[in-house]
Design an enzyme around this catalytic site. Sequence first.
Site, PDB file in Angstrom:
ATOM      1  CB  CYS A 136     -10.857 -18.107  -4.967  1.00  0.00           C
ATOM      2  SG  CYS A 136      -9.955 -19.657  -4.933  1.00  0.00           S
TER       3      CYS A 136
ATOM      4  CB  CYS B  88      -6.729 -19.682  -4.038  1.00  0.00           C
ATOM      5  SG  CYS B  88      -6.880 -18.744  -5.561  1.00  0.00           S
TER       6      CYS B  88
ATOM      7  CB  CYS C 256      -5.276  -6.412  -7.811  1.00  0.00           C
ATOM      8  SG  CYS C 256      -5.079  -7.682  -6.547  1.00  0.00           S
TER       9      CYS C 256
END
Length: 158
Positions: free
Chosen positions: A7, A80, A88
């Site tokens: 998150c 989220c 990433c």
Amino acid sequence: MNILFICTHNRCRSILSEAITNHLARGKLTAYSAGSQPVGEVHPLSLRYLAEQGISTEGLRSQSWNDFASQRPDIVVTVCDSAASEPCPVWFGDCVTVHWGLPDPSKIEADEATVRAAFLAVMQTIEKRINALLALNLADRPRASWPTELLKIGEDVH
């Protein structure tokens, strides 16, 4: 098997997911949590409601996903929407990634009973999803099936 919950700020939903997963998994898998932009502190109500439910808060802290570069998670779960849309890190490599969106109870501005109910509802969703994950017994399934199975949990379990 290692699962990393992401998150953006790593102060509420990912922390709740880490703690609940480790509580339910009892060593069958190990959960961690991190954020792309951690705020450096766990939301106090996350700690309060976890403890109230008898879930350990020991060792929980807000930390960067870069802290896990050497751990190579098997599964990365974003919880989220903003984290789900972020690129990433390269070190995630070939791990399985999935988005299990959760509303943020820490952003609710209301009376204590309403905030408590929101936290407990999110915690219940996490618990149901983790129980569904544990029931899959992923270690006994082909890794190629994991993304579909994990996506289904996020879509079907609320």
